[in-house]
Design an enzyme around this catalytic site. Structure first.
Site, PDB file in Angstrom:
ATOM      1  N   HIS A  69       0.713  -1.169  -0.084  1.00 39.49           N
ATOM      2  CA  HIS A  69      -0.031   0.088  -0.016  1.00 39.49           C
ATOM      3  C   HIS A  69       0.796   1.369  -0.133  1.00 39.49           C
ATOM      4  CE1 HIS A  69      -3.162  -2.809   0.977  1.00 39.49           C
ATOM      5  NE2 HIS A  69      -3.911  -1.964   0.817  1.00 39.49           N
ATOM      6  N   SER A  86      -6.346   3.882  -5.720  1.00 41.79           N
ATOM      7  CA  SER A  86      -5.849   4.766  -4.638  1.00 41.79           C
ATOM      8  C   SER A  86      -5.981   6.168  -4.954  1.00 41.79           C
ATOM      9  CB  SER A  86      -4.173   4.198  -4.353  1.00 41.79           C
ATOM     10  OG  SER A  86      -4.235   3.055  -3.613  1.00 41.79           O
ATOM     11  N   GLU A  88      -8.186   7.626  -6.923  1.00 42.78           N
ATOM     12  CA  GLU A  88      -9.582   8.118  -6.473  1.00 42.78           C
ATOM     13  C   GLU A  88      -9.989   8.309  -4.957  1.00 42.78           C
ATOM     14  OE1 GLU A  88     -11.111   6.449 -10.822  1.00 42.78           O
ATOM     15  OE2 GLU A  88     -12.001   5.635  -8.901  1.00 42.78           O
ATOM     16  N   GLU A  89      -9.632   7.419  -4.288  1.00 38.81           N
ATOM     17  CA  GLU A  89      -9.717   7.161  -2.721  1.00 38.81           C
ATOM     18  C   GLU A  89      -9.189   8.219  -2.206  1.00 38.81           C
ATOM     19  OE1 GLU A  89     -10.390   2.337  -3.114  1.00 38.81           O
ATOM     20  OE2 GLU A  89      -8.365   3.071  -2.184  1.00 38.81           O
ATOM     21  N   GLN A  90      -7.783   8.401  -2.474  1.00 46.07           N
ATOM     22  CA  GLN A  90      -7.185   9.325  -1.783  1.00 46.07           C
ATOM     23  C   GLN A  90      -7.717  10.905  -1.996  1.00 46.07           C
ATOM     24  OE1 GLN A  90      -2.990   9.467  -1.065  1.00 46.07           O
ATOM     25  NE2 GLN A  90      -2.771   7.212  -1.085  1.00 46.07           N
ATOM     26  N   VAL A 122      -2.299   2.112   6.939  1.00 47.36           N
ATOM     27  CA  VAL A 122      -3.313   1.472   5.936  1.00 47.36           C
ATOM     28  C   VAL A 122      -4.678   2.118   6.685  1.00 47.36           C
ATOM     29  CG1 VAL A 122      -4.573  -0.026   4.822  1.00 47.36           C
ATOM     30  CG2 VAL A 122      -2.039   0.130   4.871  1.00 47.36           C
ATOM     31  N   ILE A 123      -5.340   2.642   6.251  1.00 47.59           N
ATOM     32  CA  ILE A 123      -6.743   3.315   6.507  1.00 47.59           C
ATOM     33  C   ILE A 123      -7.767   3.266   5.292  1.00 47.59           C
ATOM     34  CG2 ILE A 123      -6.507   5.621   6.588  1.00 47.59           C
ATOM     35  CD1 ILE A 123      -8.173   5.750   9.122  1.00 47.59           C
ATOM     36  N   CYS A 124      -9.203   2.958   5.304  1.00 48.59           N
ATOM     37  CA  CYS A 124      -9.929   2.967   4.288  1.00 48.59           C
ATOM     38  C   CYS A 124     -10.498   4.549   4.137  1.00 48.59           C
ATOM     39  CB  CYS A 124     -11.261   2.340   4.623  1.00 48.59           C
ATOM     40  SG  CYS A 124     -12.660   2.437   3.353  1.00 48.59           S
ATOM     41  N   ALA A 125      -9.654   5.185   3.215  1.00 47.31           N
ATOM     42  CA  ALA A 125      -9.757   6.628   2.850  1.00 47.31           C
ATOM     43  C   ALA A 125     -11.326   7.153   2.644  1.00 47.31           C
ATOM     44  CB  ALA A 125      -8.871   7.071   1.821  1.00 47.31           C
TER      45      ALA A 125
END
Lengths: 176, 176
Positions: A69, A86, A88-90, A122-125
């Site tokens: 990650h 990643s 898009e999530e960030q 690591v965290i679910c953004a």
């Protein structure tokens, strides 16, 4: 445009891995492994198969997943080398729009975390905003290594669930 | 320009994975996992750690590794989407210069193999020439699934060894 589970089950392994290979970041081996367990009765069964595969790995393998990650608001975001998912999530959690003080704090805490644990935070953004991510990173730094490894893997599974839901139809609850 | 093992042992996990992450094709999780086992006394110890990680995976995980490999002379070679390592290996064994009859035969046998086993034919291209690869592909098609899974993993390890030797200095036999 999401696929239904019957479509997923009918995919040759090459298409299955091409489409679903990054539901666990940079770990197509996991998707490729669970193809052996098709057919899946629904999306939950596919998610469970992935989860069970991860749980059966040795601790070093779980750490390996975490090390695949990227940092949040880190080098890969700056250099444009994040995976599409990643990126898009960030962006969704504001990691690409930190002010200078936030960016410094994030960089410092990321380094502290990696130095301490040997894997990244690591965290679910998609389930957290900027303030929450910074707060949790700060709070999790003093934890024990085994706690953080387990916590990171929990977050990997949350990220995986949301990525799967972007690709596969959620089980219709009243389907006959 | 290969690194000595002391340099490898001193790498932070991010550099370790960036440099060594594709010694098993598209499986950076494996490299990332064995970082937990450093320091390595020599290249052989690193290779052994990778090998042991692979051996400890469930059979589905071993099949997952195989499914992360491209076909020889297949779609990824045609479309230019092979990893750098695979491209060089396939070119070295003549896979990018098959005549029309050889290309047809290879494509037909690859499909037959994948249809039968649910994973691709994997062979260490650098240790085989074109004629030998075609012969072995043909001979291995009738095998049992478990035999081919084990055989494919043996080949993955040969590929891994050669990729490692491109990056890390082989143990100096007389080093004090």
């Amino acid at each position: 445009m999401n696929m239904d589970i019957a479509t997923v089950n009918a995919l040759p392994y090459e298409d299955f891995v091409n489409i679903l290979g990054n539901v666990v970041e940079k770990c197509p081996i996991i998707t490729a492994a669970v193809w052996s367990r098709r057919p899946f009765v629904n999306l939950t069964a596919l998610e469970t198969a992935i989860s069970e595969f991860i749980d059966a790995l040795p601790e070093s393998g779980k750490e390996g997943i975490l090390r695949c990650h990227p940092d949040l608001a880190g080098r890969d975001l700056q250099s444009g080398t994040l995976t599409r998912e990643s990126r898009e999530e960030q962006a969704g959690s504001g990691m690409d729009a930190l002010n200078s003080a936030e960016a410094s704090r994030m960089a410092r805490l990321n380094e502290e975390y990696k130095e301490r644990f040997g894997f990244p935070f690591v965290i679910c953004a998609r389930m957290n905003d900027k303030a929450n991510i910074l707060r949790q990173l700060s709070e999790r730094c003093p934890n024990e290594r085994a706690v953080e490894r387990a916590r990171g893997i929990e977050e990997v599974k949350k990220i995986c669930r949301l990525r799967l839901q972007d690709l596969v139809l959620i089980d219709a609850p009243n389907k006959l």
